[in-house]
Design an enzyme around this catalytic site. Structure first.
Site, short mmCIF file in Angstrom:
data_model
loop_
_atom_site.label_atom_id
_atom_site.label_comp_id
_atom_site.label_asym_id
_atom_site.label_seq_id
_atom_site.Cartn_x
_atom_site.Cartn_y
_atom_site.Cartn_z
N SER A 106 44.38 37.50 42.08
CA SER A 106 44.54 37.44 40.47
C SER A 106 45.80 38.38 40.07
CB SER A 106 43.39 37.95 39.90
OG SER A 106 43.41 38.10 38.36
N LYS A 112 50.20 37.62 39.36
CA LYS A 112 50.89 37.81 38.12
C LYS A 112 52.11 38.74 38.45
CE LYS A 112 46.87 38.82 36.65
NZ LYS A 112 45.51 39.15 36.12
N HIS A 160 51.05 48.64 39.24
CA HIS A 160 49.78 48.16 38.60
C HIS A 160 48.48 49.24 38.64
CE1 HIS A 160 46.99 45.10 37.41
NE2 HIS A 160 46.22 45.67 38.47
N ARG A 178 35.61 32.62 36.14
CA ARG A 178 35.13 33.71 36.98
C ARG A 178 34.00 34.52 36.05
NH1 ARG A 178 39.80 36.54 39.31
NH2 ARG A 178 38.17 38.37 40.05
N ASP A 221 45.87 31.52 37.04
CA ASP A 221 45.03 32.94 37.00
C ASP A 221 44.26 32.86 35.74
OD1 ASP A 221 44.20 35.44 37.96
OD2 ASP A 221 45.39 36.29 36.30
N1 URA Z 1 42.35 42.47 37.17
C1 URA Z 1 42.93 41.41 37.32
O1 URA Z 1 44.27 40.84 36.71
N2 URA Z 1 42.17 40.36 37.80
C2 URA Z 1 41.07 40.33 38.21
O2 URA Z 1 40.41 39.60 38.98
C3 URA Z 1 40.46 41.76 38.11
C4 URA Z 1 41.35 42.80 37.41
#
Ligand code: URA
Length: 436
Positions: free
Chosen positions: A183, A187, A82, A168, A161
């Site tokens: 977050s 995932k 990621h 947010r 999320d």
């Molecule tokens: N990327 C994400 O997936 N979530 C966040 O909160 C910030 C960046």
């Protein structure tokens, strides 16, 4: 349990329990806890923080809020990567075929660009016919038959999320490190990852502007990994200037292909080999980082990584001839060189300004769902620390029309600074964060 009590506890800086967090996230996912209460809670988290244990419970509760992918019957180990996002970051397009060529299968779900930060799916879609909308079954079938997938997210992974992120975004609570960490990690965990290589970028073109913030985010995500039984390693990398030369979708796709042909820009090649080698170690394809690095380099030099990119493009319906003839990718009608106004040293190639210019040219979107132009972008030809002559090309603008071209020329002239005194190149990496 009552939502208001959980908000009050967080307001008063008290650590929440696993049961409280899971009650709150389940209630939110099912619509029993309204947005206004979750907004108040998110602000309390932003102001008072969360411990690694709380953040891990939040991550697992969000991962558990929807379907979770189980790849254990298909691959022996699930390794994911990621990137926290940036300008010119086309790493996944190189690294996925590269590690596959070294025997490590990868089923990766990627995202689209938003704002000045690009997205892998948009870059891949510059190849005519390339499909990124695989169904869950098609994703699993391709992972099983080819050992490699690069697709969008077809299932509703971690829906809590998705809801929380949207909230947010409009309540000023995006920049909370525990909320960002949970977050991202929720995932990855919902997608079945057992090992994760995180590329946490820092600089003006990154989410985390300072190295200390990037390190804090990386450490928290590594702790979440430790506490949830996943192996996580974070690479801290620079995002003060664009990665590689190309910024813009087809331009970046072309650079990824050239990299797999052994003709990539030095910084980008080094970046890909670093990320690939950590994936190979986590995936137990190499006993050490040195061995893994050599394996990845061999796959690059032998052309086996490029061969796997051909297979990936073919499997996902793209025009495979593009892999051998990247000049067939879409090209913009206007190309204009911006040259150095005076001799000196490059002091700045401001990543965020370059990324924002690419958006104005049409390479990115200001809001979700906007259309993008695959052909436009910027080729950045210099790096911080380079010595340049007056009149030397600094970058090339690839534009659709004169209006955007003129705007890009103005903003790039401000983004790239030349000065008299020499200075050191920027580092590519600022270190690693591991659980040891
Ligand atoms: N990327 C994400 O997936 N979530 C966040 O909160 C910030 C960046």
């Amino acid at each position: 349990m009552r939502a208001v009590e959980i908000i009050e506890k967080k307001r008063d800086g008290v650590e929440l329990t696993k049961d409280e967090i899971s009650f709150f996230i389940q209630g939110y996912t099912h619509g029993d806890i309204p947005d206004y209460q979750v907004s108040a809670w998110a602000m309390a988290v932003l102001l008072n923080g969360m411990t690694p244990a709380e953040t891990t419970e939040l991550t697992l509760a969000m991962a558990d809020s929807g379907e979770q992918l189980d790849l254990s019957g298909i691959v022996d180990i699930v390794i994911d990567k990621h990137s926290s996002g940036g300008v010119g970051d086309k790493t996944s397009i190189v690294v996925v075929p590269l590690v596959r060529a070294c025997g490590l299968p990868v089923g990766k779900m990627s995202g689209r660009g938003l704002g000045f930060s690009g997205g892998t799916l948009d870059k891949l879609e510059s190849i005519p016919g390339f499909r990124t909308d695989l169904t869950k079954d098609a994703f699993l079938e391709q992972l099983s038959s080819l050992g490699m997938v690069l697709s969008g997210q077809s299932m509703d992974l971690a829906p809590a999320d998705g809801k929380l992120y949207a909230l947010r975004d409009v309540t000023g609570t995006v920049p909370s490190i525990p909320l960002i960490a949970s977050s991202i990690m929720s995932k990855k965990i919902a997608a079945g990852a057992q090992g994760i290589v995180l590329d946490v970028k820092t600089g003006n073109g990154a989410f985390m502007k300072t190295l200390s913030e990037a390190r804090e985010l990386a450490s928290l995500m590594v702790s979440i990994g430790e506490l949830s039984g996943r192996e996580v390693i974070a690479v801290l990398s620079d995002m003060n200037q664009p990665l590689g030369e190309a910024v813009g979708n087809a331009l970046e796709m072309k650079e990824a292909i050239l990299t797999l042909m052994g003709k990539g820009p030095e910084d980008f090649v080094a970046h890909c080999l670093e990320i690939a080698s950590h994936m190979l170690v986590l995936g137990k394809r190499a006993g050490s980082k040195t061995e893994a690095y050599q394996m990845a380099q061999d796959a690059l030099e032998s052309g086996s990584g490029l061969e796997y990119l051909r297979k990936l493009v073919a499997a996902q319906g793209g025009d495979v001839s593009v892999v051998d003839h990247p000049e067939k990718l879409p090209e913009a009608p206007h190309k204009e060189i911006i040259s150095a106004p005076k001799p000196g040293f490059v002091h700045q190639v401001h990543a965020r300004l370059v990324g924002e210019t690419a958006v104005v040219l049409g390479a990115g979107r200001s809001k979700k769902g906007d259309a993008i132009d695959p052909a436009v972008g910027i080729s950045v030809l210099v790096k911080v620390g380079d010595q340049v002559e007056a009149g030397q090309p600094l970058c090339v603008v690839h534009a659709r029309d004169d209006v955007s071209l003129t705007h890009a020329q103005e903003s790039l002239t401000a983004a790239i600074k030349i000065d008299d005194d020499p200075l050191e190149p920027l580092p590519l990496f600022y270190g690693l964060v591991t659980s040891d």
